[in-house]
Design a protein around this motif. Structure first.
Motif, mmCIF file in Angstrom:
data_model
loop_
_atom_site.group_PDB
_atom_site.id
_atom_site.type_symbol
_atom_site.label_atom_id
_atom_site.label_comp_id
_atom_site.label_asym_id
_atom_site.label_seq_id
_atom_site.Cartn_x
_atom_site.Cartn_y
_atom_site.Cartn_z
ATOM 1 N N SER B 508 0.836 -1.205 0.000
ATOM 2 C CA SER B 508 0.000 0.000 0.000
ATOM 3 C C SER B 508 0.874 1.260 0.000
ATOM 4 O O SER B 508 0.508 2.269 -0.611
ATOM 5 C CB SER B 508 -1.015 -0.020 1.155
ATOM 6 O OG SER B 508 -0.366 0.262 2.357
ATOM 7 N N ILE B 509 2.046 1.193 0.636
ATOM 8 C CA ILE B 509 2.955 2.356 0.591
ATOM 9 C C ILE B 509 3.479 2.562 -0.833
ATOM 10 O O ILE B 509 3.568 3.686 -1.325
ATOM 11 C CB ILE B 509 4.118 2.178 1.594
ATOM 12 C CG1 ILE B 509 3.583 2.240 3.028
ATOM 13 C CG2 ILE B 509 5.189 3.258 1.391
ATOM 14 C CD1 ILE B 509 4.581 1.831 4.089
ATOM 15 N N ASP B 511 1.908 1.685 -3.558
ATOM 16 C CA ASP B 511 0.793 2.229 -4.352
ATOM 17 C C ASP B 511 0.591 3.727 -4.101
ATOM 18 O O ASP B 511 0.347 4.494 -5.024
ATOM 19 C CB ASP B 511 -0.501 1.459 -4.053
ATOM 20 C CG ASP B 511 -0.482 0.063 -4.683
ATOM 21 O OD1 ASP B 511 0.302 -0.137 -5.638
ATOM 22 O OD2 ASP B 511 -1.222 -0.816 -4.214
ATOM 23 N N GLU B 512 0.716 4.119 -2.828
ATOM 24 C CA GLU B 512 0.631 5.557 -2.509
ATOM 25 C C GLU B 512 1.727 6.335 -3.222
ATOM 26 O O GLU B 512 1.487 7.402 -3.790
ATOM 27 C CB GLU B 512 0.836 5.780 -0.999
ATOM 28 C CG GLU B 512 -0.379 5.562 -0.126
ATOM 29 C CD GLU B 512 0.044 5.484 1.349
ATOM 30 O OE1 GLU B 512 -0.603 4.729 2.078
ATOM 31 O OE2 GLU B 512 1.031 6.173 1.742
ATOM 32 N N GLN B 515 0.966 6.833 -6.763
ATOM 33 C CA GLN B 515 -0.056 7.878 -6.919
ATOM 34 C C GLN B 515 0.555 9.280 -6.863
ATOM 35 O O GLN B 515 0.133 10.177 -7.587
ATOM 36 C CB GLN B 515 -1.148 7.736 -5.844
ATOM 37 C CG GLN B 515 -2.182 6.663 -6.159
ATOM 38 C CD GLN B 515 -2.750 6.798 -7.574
ATOM 39 O OE1 GLN B 515 -3.161 7.874 -7.996
ATOM 40 N NE2 GLN B 515 -2.726 5.699 -8.343
ATOM 41 N N THR B 516 1.570 9.453 -6.008
ATOM 42 C CA THR B 516 2.161 10.799 -5.875
ATOM 43 C C THR B 516 2.956 11.204 -7.122
ATOM 44 O O THR B 516 3.315 12.364 -7.266
ATOM 45 C CB THR B 516 3.123 10.912 -4.672
ATOM 46 O OG1 THR B 516 4.257 10.058 -4.902
ATOM 47 C CG2 THR B 516 2.461 10.537 -3.370
#
Lengths: 99, 554
Positions: B508-509, B511-512, B515-516
């Motif tokens: 999830s990190i 994926d974050e 996204q950034t």
């Protein structure tokens, strides 16, 4: 490494900054900058510790000959007094350079 | 010697290459001095050993970047590195706007300045990124006049440049002979054997085996003419694009005997380039050599006991993301990569994989994210590695990652293990986001303590003392965080703790982080712009950038 500071009462202001030399082994760089102060401040960073007296002598002789009013920065990497004198004199030449 | 170029200092070299009217940017009078040397008792230089000069070369607008080899061995630190990056980025901006300007790099450098280790690595990766972007517009010409020559990370950069000119007074390599001797022993490379060194790393051999493009007589006129001709002819050696050739060459290499100079020249001239495709890793029944990188690669991709046609390079697609890892292989035919180091095969194989991802996605609107799993204890230290040109292998993978990022692929580095030196430049530092685990076992540096002490002529005790005052000198991830380059330092997960829960958290990190990057420029600026970077970690970098930007058009 040692940091040294000297100060001389001088009266001939320089008109522009100059830079000569490279901080290579046995060599140094010298920067002269104009100042509005009535004295010249000399700040030295040297890789060879314990030569304050030798620096004093070299600078005494230099300012006796060229009483310029300038802030001087020196970064030295183990140069001999002869090389120091040479670079200071080259900086004087650069001051006269029209470029 | 009369009219010698090599004998000149960096500033005079820049002046010699340019026509009469020159302008220096952020020069000795601008007070941009390295803040990291004096705290270690080292005399700084007012230009930090890099001269940036604008002017013309035979009438064509040019930027000469000249590195002073006599100051601290031409090592790249925070300030000198930022000067180069900022100037290259301005040259890129001008070229993008249709104002053609030709960059020329005069390399006289040992690579990373070991006294500012991690800043050097960051800067060098940023230089490489700018060079790759510039090459779309103009040739980026490199010149290695000699005295120091070109070593370390700056040789990786040299391999990426469009065209490389040298004199016979230069040597070009990744690891210096002293470092190889320190790391791998005197029988691997005898650093006192000057003939062996010059015959291996000298430009005569490098010219014969495609590692430099031109060797010229050392006179100012000759060298200026060569540079000018290379610009006019828009020369490009495409040195980091010969991946199939080198992988074919490595297939033919007889590892039962030590490769020598003549043997290599023969092999080099005889090899026929064959297409290599490195397939996705597949599961197997036998576990590979255990490492932090392997554990996380297998967990993130769900492949048990992953194996691949190149045993040290694993890659696979999972949930639309391409994962790439370099792992150890205790039985590898190349002895110098058995602990997970990045060697010849690793560099070229990674480049092959990444280039294929980019080619496959060329027509797609959304580019596949590439996730590097980073656990690289260093580059390979070996004689045959240097003879063949390991810097080109590392340059090929660095270039591939940079091109992928610039093409719009989010490139994320996840660091559960070591991230050291040329290995990190090849596999990690071209990412737009760095994520690391907060684990004391992680080493992040430019050189081992033993070698760094030897090269900088200090004791290990003195070196360790310096690491207390200068975070960039330290070897641990917590000090690295202080530089501001990390997107995230993940607390509470150990290097080997790849439990299902932790893997989900890391995913999830990642994926974050992906996204950034959406809608953001595909450069490496993130590293200067984090709160830590602005506050302290890259303060000097940001000041240098501002000064170069202000003076660019003055």
């Amino acid at each position: 490494m040692e940091k040294l500071h000297f100060s001389f009462d001088t009266k001939e202001p320089i008109q522009k900054p100059v830079h000569v030399g490279v901080v290579a082994s046995g060599d140094l760089e010298v920067i002269f900058r104009p100042t509005t102060d009535t004295k010249s401040d000399i700040n030295i960073v040297t890789g060879s510790d314990g030569f304050k007296e030798v620096w004093q002598n070299v600078l005494d002789r230099f300012f006796a000959r060229y009483p310029i009013q300038a802030n001087i920065e020196i970064n030295d990497f183990g140069s001999t007094p002869g090389v120091v004198n040479l670079r200071l004199t080259q900086a004087m030449e650069a001051l006269k350079d029209e470029k | 010697m009369k009219n010698s170029f090599v004998e000149l200092h960096a500033r005079e070299r820049a002046e010699a290459l340019l026509d009469d009217d020159v302008r220096e940017l952020v020069g000795p009078l601008d007070n941009m001095i390295s803040p990291h040397l004096e705290p270690q008792g080292i005399v700084p230089e007012s230009d930090d050993g890099v001269v940036l000069m604008r002017g013309t070369i035979n009438g064509k607008s040019a930027l000469v970047i000249s590195i002073e080899g006599k100051f601290q061995g031409g090592g790249i630190g925070e300030v000198s590195g930022a000067k180069i990056v900022a100037a290259l980025e301005k040259a890129l901006e001008d070229n993008q706007a249709g104002k053609t300007i030709y960059p020329v790099l005069v390399l006289d450098t040992g690579g990373v300045r070991l006294q500012e280790a991690n800043y050097g690595l960051l800067s060098i990766s940023e230089i490489q990124n700018a060079v790759i972007a510039l090459k779309k517009f103009v040739p980026v010409i490199g010149l290695v006049p000699g005295r120091v020559g070109s070593f370390g990370g700056m040789s990786i950069t040299a391999s990426i440049l469009s065209y490389l000119i040298a004199t016979k007074k230069a040597r070009i390599a990744l690891n210096g002979p002293e470092v190889i001797e320190q790391e791998a022993g005197v029988r691997e490379f005898d650093s006192s054997d000057k003939d062996l060194i010059w015959n291996t790393l000298g430009t005569k051999q490098r010219l014969a085996t495609g590692l430099v493009d031109e060797v010229v007589e050392d006179t100012v006129d000759n060298i200026k003419k060569s540079v000018s001709d290379a610009i006019d002819a828009k020369k490009d050696a495409h040195r980091t694009e010969n991946i199939d050739f080198y992988l074919s060459l490595l297939d033919k290499l007889d590892l039962s005997k030590k490769l020598d100079i003549d043997g290599y020249r023969k092999l080099y001239s005889e090899v026929k380039s064959e297409k290599h495709v490195i397939d996705d890793a597949v599961g197997s029944n036998t576990p590979g050599t255990k490492s932090r990188g392997r554990v996380w690669f297998e967990k993130l991709t769900g492949i048990k006991n992953a194996k691949s046609s190149v045993s040290t390079v694993l890659h696979a697609e999972k949930d639309g993301k391409e994962y790439v890892a370099i792992v150890p292989d205790a039985d590898n035919k190349f002895p110098r990569v058995r602990d997970g180091e990045v060697g010849l095969e690793e560099g070229f194989a990674v480049a092959s994989i990444v280039n294929k991802v980019v080619a496959d996605d060329a027509d797609k609107d959304i580019k596949r994210p590439i996730i590097m799993v980073v656990d690289v204890p260093s580059q390979a230290y070996g004689y045959q590695e240097e003879l063949i040109g390991i810097h080109v292998a590392l340059g090929s993978s660095a270039a591939a990652y940079a091109k992928a990022r610039q093409a719009g692929h989010p490139v994320i580095a996840f660091i559960p293990g070591d991230a050291v030196s040329g290995g990190f430049l090849a596999h990690g530092l071209q990412s737009n986001r760095l994520i690391a685990l907060d684990d004391t076992s992680i080493t992040i540096q430019a050189m081992s303590k033993a070698s760094a002490a030897r090269i900088t002529q200090r004791t290990i005790a003195e070196l360790e003392e310096a690491t207390k005052h200068v975070p960039a000198m330290a070897y641990d991830i917590d000090n690295y965080e202080k530089l501001g380059a990390l997107y995230k330092l993940v607390k509470g997960i150990g290097s080997y703790d790849a439990t299902d829960e932790n893997v989900a958290k890391i995913n999830s990190i990642i994926d974050e982080a992906i996204q950034t990057t959406v809608g953001k420029p595909a450069d490496l600026h993130f590293r200067y712009e984090t709160p830590i970077a602005i506050e302290s970690g890259r303060k000097a970098t940001n000041a240098v950038r501002k000064a170069v930007f202000e003076q660019w058009n003055a």
